[in-house]
Design a protein around this motif. Structure first.
Motif, short mmCIF file in Angstrom:
data_model
loop_
_atom_site.label_atom_id
_atom_site.label_comp_id
_atom_site.label_asym_id
_atom_site.label_seq_id
_atom_site.Cartn_x
_atom_site.Cartn_y
_atom_site.Cartn_z
N LEU A 302 52.34 27.21 45.68
CA LEU A 302 52.78 26.09 46.42
C LEU A 302 53.34 25.26 45.44
CD1 LEU A 302 49.01 25.76 47.95
CD2 LEU A 302 51.13 26.97 49.01
N PRO A 303 54.54 25.75 44.89
CA PRO A 303 55.34 24.73 43.94
C PRO A 303 55.64 23.24 44.35
CG PRO A 303 56.77 26.23 44.92
CD PRO A 303 55.28 26.65 45.45
N ASN A 304 55.83 23.00 45.59
CA ASN A 304 55.90 21.80 45.99
C ASN A 304 54.69 20.77 46.18
OD1 ASN A 304 58.74 22.16 46.08
ND2 ASN A 304 58.61 23.13 48.01
N HIS A 305 53.71 21.51 45.94
CA HIS A 305 52.40 20.71 46.26
C HIS A 305 51.26 21.02 45.22
CE1 HIS A 305 54.06 21.26 50.40
NE2 HIS A 305 53.35 20.21 50.72
N ALA A 306 51.83 21.44 43.98
CA ALA A 306 51.03 21.36 42.79
C ALA A 306 50.24 20.30 42.51
CB ALA A 306 51.71 21.77 41.57
N LYS A 307 50.70 19.13 42.75
CA LYS A 307 49.86 17.99 42.28
C LYS A 307 48.74 17.66 43.41
CE LYS A 307 53.21 15.62 39.66
NZ LYS A 307 54.36 14.44 39.32
N GLN A 308 48.79 18.25 44.54
CA GLN A 308 47.87 18.16 45.72
C GLN A 308 47.08 19.34 45.85
OE1 GLN A 308 51.32 17.73 46.70
NE2 GLN A 308 51.16 15.59 45.75
N ARG A 309 47.01 20.29 44.85
CA ARG A 309 46.38 21.50 45.07
C ARG A 309 44.61 21.40 45.17
NH1 ARG A 309 45.82 26.50 40.95
NH2 ARG A 309 44.81 24.85 39.87
N LYS A 310 44.42 20.37 44.51
CA LYS A 310 42.58 20.19 44.27
C LYS A 310 42.49 19.58 45.79
CE LYS A 310 39.12 17.94 41.72
NZ LYS A 310 39.02 16.81 40.55
N VAL A 311 43.06 18.88 46.21
CA VAL A 311 42.72 18.26 47.49
C VAL A 311 43.03 19.25 48.64
CG1 VAL A 311 43.69 16.68 49.34
CG2 VAL A 311 43.56 15.92 47.01
N ILE A 312 44.01 20.12 48.60
CA ILE A 312 44.49 21.09 49.49
C ILE A 312 43.27 21.92 49.56
CG2 ILE A 312 45.72 23.09 50.14
CD1 ILE A 312 48.18 21.45 49.02
N PHE A 313 42.51 22.48 48.37
CA PHE A 313 41.45 23.53 47.99
C PHE A 313 40.46 22.91 48.68
CE2 PHE A 313 38.05 25.33 45.81
CZ PHE A 313 38.56 26.72 45.35
N SER A 314 40.06 21.63 48.63
CA SER A 314 38.71 21.18 48.86
C SER A 314 38.84 21.03 50.63
CB SER A 314 38.66 19.78 48.32
OG SER A 314 38.41 19.67 47.07
N VAL A 315 39.97 20.70 51.19
CA VAL A 315 39.98 20.44 52.29
C VAL A 315 40.01 21.86 53.16
CG1 VAL A 315 41.68 19.91 54.50
CG2 VAL A 315 41.47 18.29 52.66
N LEU A 316 40.70 22.84 52.69
CA LEU A 316 40.61 24.24 53.05
C LEU A 316 38.84 24.77 53.07
CD1 LEU A 316 43.64 25.72 51.88
CD2 LEU A 316 43.34 25.20 54.27
N ARG A 317 38.27 24.67 51.94
CA ARG A 317 37.15 24.97 51.84
C ARG A 317 36.07 24.23 52.76
NH1 ARG A 317 34.81 27.31 47.16
NH2 ARG A 317 36.14 28.99 46.38
N GLU A 318 36.46 22.84 53.25
CA GLU A 318 35.62 22.18 54.05
C GLU A 318 35.82 22.79 55.47
OE1 GLU A 318 36.60 18.32 53.80
OE2 GLU A 318 35.91 17.99 51.54
N ALA A 319 36.95 23.19 55.69
CA ALA A 319 37.40 24.01 56.94
C ALA A 319 36.77 25.57 57.17
CB ALA A 319 38.92 23.95 57.11
N GLY A 320 35.99 25.86 56.07
CA GLY A 320 35.68 26.96 56.11
C GLY A 320 36.03 28.35 55.76
N ILE A 321 37.30 27.91 54.74
CA ILE A 321 37.93 29.19 54.30
C ILE A 321 38.07 29.01 52.99
CG2 ILE A 321 40.52 29.47 54.11
CD1 ILE A 321 41.40 27.95 56.59
N GLY A 322 37.61 30.36 52.50
CA GLY A 322 37.05 30.41 51.01
C GLY A 322 38.22 30.74 50.03
N VAL A 323 39.17 30.00 50.13
CA VAL A 323 40.26 30.08 49.00
C VAL A 323 39.68 30.10 47.51
CG1 VAL A 323 41.99 29.28 50.73
CG2 VAL A 323 40.72 27.54 49.14
N ASN A 324 40.31 30.48 46.73
CA ASN A 324 40.17 30.81 45.47
C ASN A 324 41.34 30.56 44.54
OD1 ASN A 324 38.58 31.05 43.26
ND2 ASN A 324 37.15 32.72 44.25
N ILE A 325 41.03 30.48 42.96
CA ILE A 325 42.33 30.69 42.19
C ILE A 325 42.24 31.78 41.23
CG2 ILE A 325 43.39 29.36 40.40
CD1 ILE A 325 43.38 27.68 43.28
N HIS A 326 43.33 32.70 41.17
CA HIS A 326 43.16 33.73 40.28
C HIS A 326 44.60 33.73 39.48
CE1 HIS A 326 40.24 34.99 43.68
NE2 HIS A 326 39.76 35.63 42.60
N TYR A 327 44.46 33.28 38.38
CA TYR A 327 43.32 32.95 37.34
C TYR A 327 43.67 31.72 36.55
CZ TYR A 327 41.42 37.77 38.30
OH TYR A 327 41.05 38.80 38.93
#
Length: 381
Positions: A302-327
């Motif tokens: 997500l090169p155009n959204h790298a600065k917002q990744r933490k928010v994106i990650f949290s919102v997706l988790r709250e939506a029940g989507i178990g995204v992760n980071i490797h590595y």
């Protein structure tokens, strides 16, 4: 929560494990060599050595190749810490080779330049460990060609890649490497609960890893240093470890291996659905090279959204989507920082880490759930 990965266990697997529990063998019985033969045949390798984890298999591989105090091992920073930790167990030193931003794999061009400098400085590595990130093979022919003049051993950390192929041969055939290691952790392609395996085409390496996984003890008369005293006789040939796989794990592994082709096919179908859905969106899947990808992970950039990744990650988790980071790059870990590694030394890996996210991918992932994942991510971006 839709997890990023999950084991696929059916009644056949359960029955296989129960049958062992009712048998005379629970630990290292007849099913361990049967499992080794099954994987060796699948991967077109001569020998396979089952272990209690992929980390153990890596440790044995490094020891078998003679890695010891003062030696150097090079690997990629985009991997789990076990890849390099196993070299530290051997009291060796570790260095990292930067990656290709499009694939996350070790960059052959960077490797070639780094080796030329190391040769001039008299600091060549004894082993180079490549990592087949997310299930895609590195360019093994190119890497082998680069390493060959320096007589450097090559290990494939294929923890993500059983069932993948390269140049129409299975990953694990060791065409361009000395040893290839698989992981059978529950979130991997197939599972033995915990477990690993080292494959090789060299008998002496297989023999060494086999007795080293069992306290350095062998009952093979061909390896004895003196004549056998009787049928009870054994010898300890080295200071080994208890890295053995159990028959319970092997039974599950045999059953799972019979479904490997099915698992890979389903993972590729799901990956293709992601690929199509992300066309003309800000989501950039990892670039694909030759061969079959095992798709242990589905990593996107997500090169155009790298600065917002933490928010994106949290919102997706709250939506029940178990995204992760490797590595998280290994050289950025506090332990490795204490060893002298510094931020800014591997720019491609560090940028890659800032941009990536792993989306759920496993055979039982429902297509409606996958559509929900796609919709939520694209809408959010």
């Amino acid at each position: 929560m839709i997890p990023y990965g999950r084991q696929s266990i059916d009644q056949q697997d359960i029955d296989a494990v129960v049958s062992v529990l009712k048998s005379d063998w629970l630990t290292q019985g007849p099913l361990v060599p049967k499992f080794e033969s099954a994987i060796a045949d699948t991967c077109q390798a001569n020998y396979a050595v089952a272990t209690n984890s992929a980390t153990s298999a890596l440790h044995l591989a490094y020891l078998a190749l003679g890695l010891s105090q003062g030696d150097l091992l090079w690997t990629t920073p985009i991997t789990y810490v076990a890849t390099s930790n196993a070299a530290l167990y051997c009291h060796a030193h570790v260095e990292f080779v930067d990656i290709e931003p499009e694939t996350g794999l070790m960059c052959p061009n960077t490797l070639e330049k780094k080796l030329a400098v190391a040769n001039q400085q008299g600091r060549l590595p004894k082993i180079i460990t490549v990592v087949h990130l997310a299930g895609q093979s590195c360019d093994m022919e190119r890497i082998h060609k680069i390493c060959q003049p320096y007589q450097i051993a090559i290990v494939e950390d294929a923890s993500h890649a059983i069932g993948a192929s390269y140049q129409d041969k299975p990953v694990g055939a060791c065409t361009y490497s000395d040893i290839c290691v698989f992981s059978f952790h529950p979130v991997k392609i197939m599972t033995t609960a915990e477990g690993g395996m080292a494959l090789t085409n060299q008998k002496e390496l297989a023999d060494f890893m086999s007795y080293l996984r069992s306290h350095g003890v062998t009952r093979d008369p061909e390896l004895f240093t003196e004549e056998s005293h009787g049928d009870w006789y054994y010898q300890q040939l080295a200071l080994g470890y208890n890295y053995r796989m159990t028959d319970i794990q092997a039974a599950l592994g045999i059953s799972q291996s019979q479904k490997l082709r099915e698992f890979i096919a389903r993972r590729n179908v799901l990956a293709e659905r992601y690929q199509s859905a992300f066309e003309n969106t800000p989501v950039i899947p990892l670039a694909q090279q030759q061969g079959t990808n095992a798709y242990h992970l589905y990593i996107v950039r997500l090169p155009n959204h790298a600065k917002q990744r933490k928010v994106i990650f949290s919102v997706l988790r709250e939506a029940g989507i178990g995204v992760n980071i490797h590595y998280i790059p290994v050289h950025l870990q506090p332990y490795y920082q204490h060893l002298g590694f510094r931020k800014g030394t591997l720019p491609n890996a560090e940028r890659f880490y800032q941009e990536i996210m792993s989306l759920p991918l496993f055979p039982a992932l429902d297509e409606a759930d996958q559509d929900y994942i796609i919709e939520q991510l694209v809408r959010l971006l």
